[in-house]
Design a protein around this motif. Structure first.
Motif, PDB file in Angstrom:
ATOM      1  N   VAL A   1       6.864 -29.781  24.947  1.00 12.01           N
ATOM      2  CA  VAL A   1       5.735 -29.368  25.791  1.00 12.01           C
ATOM      3  C   VAL A   1       4.411 -29.595  25.053  1.00 12.01           C
ATOM      4  O   VAL A   1       3.421 -30.012  25.649  1.00 12.01           O
TER       5      VAL A   1
ATOM      6  N   ASP B   1       8.633 -25.610  33.600  1.00 11.69           N
ATOM      7  CA  ASP B   1       9.891 -25.153  34.208  1.00 11.69           C
ATOM      8  C   ASP B   1      11.050 -26.091  33.876  1.00 11.69           C
ATOM      9  O   ASP B   1      12.155 -25.645  33.574  1.00 11.69           O
ATOM     10  N   GLY B   2      10.788 -27.388  33.976  1.00 15.55           N
ATOM     11  CA  GLY B   2      11.871 -28.353  33.833  1.00 15.55           C
ATOM     12  C   GLY B   2      12.371 -28.481  32.393  1.00 15.55           C
ATOM     13  O   GLY B   2      13.578 -28.616  32.167  1.00 15.55           O
ATOM     14  N   VAL B   3      11.463 -28.424  31.433  1.00 15.53           N
ATOM     15  CA  VAL B   3      11.901 -28.499  30.033  1.00 15.53           C
ATOM     16  C   VAL B   3      12.562 -27.171  29.649  1.00 15.53           C
ATOM     17  O   VAL B   3      13.532 -27.148  28.896  1.00 15.53           O
TER      18      VAL B   3
ATOM     19  N   LEU C   1       2.004 -31.214  37.410  1.00  8.98           N
ATOM     20  CA  LEU C   1       2.850 -31.784  36.353  1.00  8.98           C
ATOM     21  C   LEU C   1       3.064 -30.791  35.213  1.00  8.98           C
ATOM     22  O   LEU C   1       4.186 -30.641  34.728  1.00  8.98           O
TER      23      LEU C   1
ATOM     24  N   LEU D   1       2.968 -27.472  35.261  1.00 11.55           N
ATOM     25  CA  LEU D   1       3.901 -26.421  35.686  1.00 11.55           C
ATOM     26  C   LEU D   1       5.322 -26.980  35.771  1.00 11.55           C
ATOM     27  O   LEU D   1       6.294 -26.305  35.408  1.00 11.55           O
ATOM     28  N   GLY D   2       5.433 -28.226  36.242  1.00  6.39           N
ATOM     29  CA  GLY D   2       6.744 -28.863  36.323  1.00  6.39           C
ATOM     30  C   GLY D   2       7.371 -29.048  34.947  1.00  6.39           C
ATOM     31  O   GLY D   2       8.560 -28.763  34.746  1.00  6.39           O
ATOM     32  N   VAL D   3       6.573 -29.508  33.994  1.00  8.71           N
ATOM     33  CA  VAL D   3       7.073 -29.685  32.627  1.00  8.71           C
ATOM     34  C   VAL D   3       7.536 -28.346  32.053  1.00  8.71           C
ATOM     35  O   VAL D   3       8.601 -28.251  31.437  1.00  8.71           O
TER      36      VAL D   3
ATOM     37  N   PHE E   1       3.329 -33.091  25.411  1.00  9.47           N
ATOM     38  CA  PHE E   1       2.805 -33.379  26.752  1.00  9.47           C
ATOM     39  C   PHE E   1       1.320 -33.034  26.840  1.00  9.47           C
ATOM     40  O   PHE E   1       0.502 -33.850  27.248  1.00  9.47           O
TER      41      PHE E   1
END
Lengths: 189, 189
Positions: free
Chosen positions: A175, A156-158, A150, A152-154, A178
């Motif tokens: 971020v 890249d995605g943000v 999650l 790493l996803g946050v 989060f």
């Protein structure tokens, strides 16, 4: 000249993608012919390998490493350092964004590089979360590996939303929330 | 033939990117010449516009819409439906991944499309989270807009890891945990 070629390739791969940029484009950016550039790099794949290697320099990794027994603040600091670097070098952030997306194709020359890089990053973060959970710094209800995926996803995605719309998306605040708020254990203030 | 051309372009843009695929490549995939394809689409930009429009078909959006006053389960269902569709059509997931990354360049022909699409998605999700927070379904400590940005980030970022490494990354379980566990209010079981 080798360093200048890597810099030119980094910029072109970031804006046009590995597939969109040609070997000749990189040479032209350096004011030389493709034949001249082959003296330093035999082909576009060799340029790509050098660009990726440069991005993963040990010094860069060490600077942003997580300490062995991290608090939530240590993990937050680590993540914020990565973001600060990306904000300072948006071209490198875009390079990562474009190359990692292109590399989802199994035939892309950087496919194994990105697959393995994410595996390693998930492992490192899983270990960090495991210790931080044991220390009572991170909510214990979610498996550390899920938290690693999650985070790493946050990142890249943000970052994708920020690159598309920097005025509208506050990457750092989002971020930070989060890691320091959503991942906090329930009993924390 | 128009539909077949859109399908061929969707596949090629997903694997090679908009920049990596040529108009001639799309024509060749259809067994026709570039001149023949211009009867249906004048150029590669027109193909791209048709591909993006096809992706945003109203029917598709309506099917996966969030109900007006959503519970956390409604938001979770909405997200899981999107993922199920992406798993069923990995080529479309890759298309989104590659085109959105390419489109971070301000000069990319799909830049405005993706910037506006994310703005709209953030708005829709911000409204949904606002109502869900008021209903006590989502943790209230984080601004709804931040939650919206994070959820879109998780969807894109975890999907990138899944596309790179489908055996290692359980996209569905990871995203499900984010919505149904991490976003749950503290007092929930």
């Amino acid at each position: 000249m080798r360093a200048a070629a890597i810099e030119a390739a980094t910029e072109l791969f970031g804006t046009a993608g590995y597939r969109g940029a040609t070997f000749k484009d990189v040479a032209a950016k350096l004011g030389m012919t493709a034949a001249g550039l082959t003296y330093y790099f035999p082909d576009k794949d060799a340029l790509l390998a050098a660009v990726l290697q440069e991005r993963d320099r040990p010094a860069l990794v060490a600077e942003t490493a997580i300490p062995p027994s991290p608090s939530r603040a240590d993990i937050t600091d680590h993540v914020m350092r990565i973001l600060a670097e990306n904000i300072e070098h948006p071209g490198l952030a875009e390079l990562h964004c474009v190359l990692s997306a292109e590399a989802t194709s199994a035939e892309h020359p950087a496919h194994e590089h990105f697959r393995d890089r994410y595996r390693k990053a998930r492992e490192l973060l899983t270990d960090a979360f495991e210790v931080a959970i044991a220390r009572g710094e991170i909510r214990p209800s979610i498996p550390p590996r899920t938290l690693a995926t999650l985070l790493l996803g946050v990142l890249d995605g943000v970052q994708l939303q920020w690159l598309l719309d920097p005025q509208e998306v506050d990457m750092q605040a989002t971020v930070h929330t989060f890691v320091s708020d959503l991942l906090a254990p329930p009993e924390s203030p």
